[in-house]
Design a protein around this motif. Structure first.
Motif, short mmCIF file in Angstrom:
data_model
loop_
_atom_site.label_atom_id
_atom_site.label_comp_id
_atom_site.label_asym_id
_atom_site.label_seq_id
_atom_site.Cartn_x
_atom_site.Cartn_y
_atom_site.Cartn_z
N HIS A 88 -18.40 0.97 0.50
CA HIS A 88 -16.48 2.23 0.38
C HIS A 88 -16.99 2.97 -0.46
CE1 HIS A 88 -12.91 2.27 0.79
NE2 HIS A 88 -12.56 2.19 2.29
N GLU A 89 -16.01 4.48 0.16
CA GLU A 89 -16.22 5.79 -0.58
C GLU A 89 -15.27 5.10 -2.47
OE1 GLU A 89 -13.83 8.40 1.25
OE2 GLU A 89 -12.14 7.14 1.68
N LEU A 90 -14.29 3.97 -1.96
CA LEU A 90 -13.44 3.42 -3.61
C LEU A 90 -14.61 3.24 -4.39
CD1 LEU A 90 -9.98 2.70 -2.50
CD2 LEU A 90 -11.13 4.80 -3.42
N PHE A 150 -12.81 -9.26 -3.16
CA PHE A 150 -12.63 -9.31 -4.15
C PHE A 150 -12.13 -8.41 -4.85
CE2 PHE A 150 -15.81 -6.67 -2.25
CZ PHE A 150 -16.13 -6.06 -2.55
N TYR A 151 -12.10 -8.32 -6.40
CA TYR A 151 -11.77 -7.02 -7.39
C TYR A 151 -12.44 -6.71 -7.68
CZ TYR A 151 -6.47 -8.36 -7.22
OH TYR A 151 -5.50 -8.66 -6.79
N ALA A 152 -13.29 -5.46 -7.93
CA ALA A 152 -14.31 -4.84 -8.76
C ALA A 152 -13.68 -3.36 -9.95
CB ALA A 152 -15.12 -3.95 -7.66
N THR A 153 -14.66 -3.32 -10.93
CA THR A 153 -14.41 -2.41 -11.55
C THR A 153 -15.27 -0.69 -11.03
OG1 THR A 153 -16.24 -2.88 -13.14
CG2 THR A 153 -13.92 -4.24 -13.36
N ASN A 154 -15.06 0.56 -11.30
CA ASN A 154 -15.90 0.97 -11.28
C ASN A 154 -15.96 2.01 -12.65
OD1 ASN A 154 -16.67 2.17 -8.18
ND2 ASN A 154 -14.18 1.84 -8.10
N GLU A 165 -6.85 1.33 -4.84
CA GLU A 165 -6.89 0.47 -5.97
C GLU A 165 -5.82 0.15 -6.33
OE1 GLU A 165 -7.94 4.63 -8.20
OE2 GLU A 165 -5.51 4.87 -8.79
N VAL A 166 -5.98 -0.85 -7.24
CA VAL A 166 -4.72 -1.25 -8.21
C VAL A 166 -4.52 -1.32 -9.29
CG1 VAL A 166 -5.12 -3.25 -6.31
CG2 VAL A 166 -6.70 -3.28 -8.26
#
Ligand SMILES: *[C@@H]1O[C@H](CO)[C@@H](O)[C@H](O)[C@H]1NC(C)=O
Ligand SMILES: *[C@@H]1O[C@H](CO)[C@@H](O)[C@H](O)[C@H]1NC(C)=O
Length: 354
Positions: A160-162, A177-181, A214-215
């Motif tokens: 995904h682009e995010l 899921f939550y993921a960190t960039n 984005e959260v």
């Protein structure tokens, strides 16, 4: 006049660079002195020589370990070897890691696993989420674990682009899921510039097939992420800001900031003890040595144990610290039944009794 102006501009630029350099050295903990603090009963895990970046453990003692990460700017002791997921059975007396077989059809040659997270479904099926960097891109691979023959069945690739530069992931459901960039940029030069300038541009993204958003944002380098056993709080490590952010998780999956626990080290992966709720963190005492690898002056390792993180005064205990003579670049520490596993970005893995 022209000359004076040029001189003034050079002076201002030099001051700016000097200020950024000071800030950069601070964010890297570049001048911290280390006094080793070892545990009495530790041994290196046989068969792990090229990283044990992330570790997640099932309630039955099966530990999943991602190994062989290749990442711009990070050392690799096996640059030509593909990545793998190893399994270690902590209920055995002298556990040895075995590589999990992955079904045909999955592109194994470019497998480059980073953060991982396990999820147990309603039917007791075990799902493994793996952040993957095939050819330095970012995807999330979803697998189902088959215990009968120690294999992983690939279910899908999520892009995904995010999810542009994913580091770590915590599963919330069988496909969410939550993921960190951890970086805004994906190229190494711009990544380094971003770190040098201290831009707080990295974020946390919620993903499900229905919704991606984005959260949380505003981290220098959002790294490890995990969730409290009751599912109410989310912990996010900011590697370069040396702290752990505690967020409250709402039913609508948005996160609101609750508190920040400031530490004095580069915090990487976060593990949560499923029984006590205690937080275990693999840390890099000196980021400069991690990113500018020198075999004559290797990076060390540090493990912190945090109790009562939600209280006014959490207890932070330095459980283990090594100057790199035993283990280099610890990225994760996780416990199971009085056993502590310490994983590393690109070095070995350590198994200790607490
Ligand atoms: C685990 O540790 C590795 C080492 O950085 C880190 O890069 C990765 O982001 C961490 N993964 C998780 C799941 O935190
Ligand atoms: C999500 O829930 C929280 C708490 O109830 C609320 O403050 C917030 O506005 C909600 N966010 C959205 C996007 O609905």
């Amino acid at each position: 006049m022209g000359k004076l102006l040029a001189l003034a501009i050079v002076g201002v630029l030099a001051a700016l660079i000097g200020e950024r350099l000071m800030g950069f050295r601070h964010r890297m903990c570049a001048s911290r002195e280390l006094k080793p603090k070892r545990l009495p009963n530790c041994h290196l895990i046989k068969g792990i020589e090229a990283g044990s970046e992330d570790i997640d453990i099932l309630p039955n003692g099966l530990a999943f370990i991602s190994s062989g990460l290749k990442y711009p700017g990070l050392k690799s002791f096996a640059p030509d070897k593909r990545g793998e997921i190893l399994l270690l059975d902590l209920k055995e007396d002298d556990p040895r890691p075995v590589e999990l077989r992955i079904n045909h059809g999955f592109d194994l040659a470019s497998f480059n696993p980073h953060g991982i997270s396990l999820y147990i479904g309603d039917d007791d099926a075990v799902y493994l989420f793996v952040v993957n960097h095939p050819r330095y891109k970012s995807t999330v691979e979803l697998f189902k674990f088959v215990e009968d023959d120690n294999s992983l069945v690939h279910l899908k690739t999520i892009k995904h682009e995010l999810l542009a530069s994913v580091n770590d992931i915590v599963a919330l459901g069988p496909d969410s899921f939550y993921a960190t960039n951890d970086h805004y940029f994906t190229g190494i030069t711009l990544m380094l510039l971003e770190m040098f300038l201290g831009l707080a541009w990295t974020n946390v993204v919620y993903y499900s097939p229905q919704e991606v958003k984005e959260v949380a944002a505003g981290f220098y380098s959002a790294n490890g992420i995990n969730i409290s056993p009751d599912g109410k709080y989310v912990y996010i490590a900011d590697l370069l800001d040396h702290n752990i952010h505690v967020f409250e998780k709402h039913a609508n999956l948005s996160l609101t900031p609750l508190k920040v626990l400031q530490l004095d080290t580069l915090v990487d992966n976060i593990s949560v003890d499923p029984y006590t709720g205690d937080v275990w963190v693999g840390c890099h005492p000196n980021g400069m040595k991690l990113f500018l690898y020198d075999p004559e002056n290797v990076p060390g390792s540090e493990v912190l144990h945090i109790q009562d993180i939600l209280s006014k005064k959490p207890t932070v205990t330095q459980v283990y610290i090594d100057d790199g003579s035993v283990i280099q670049g610890s990225s994760v520490a996780t416990v199971y039944d009085n056993q502590l596993l310490i994983g590393t970005v690109f070095h070995k893995g350590l198994h200790c009794e607490l």
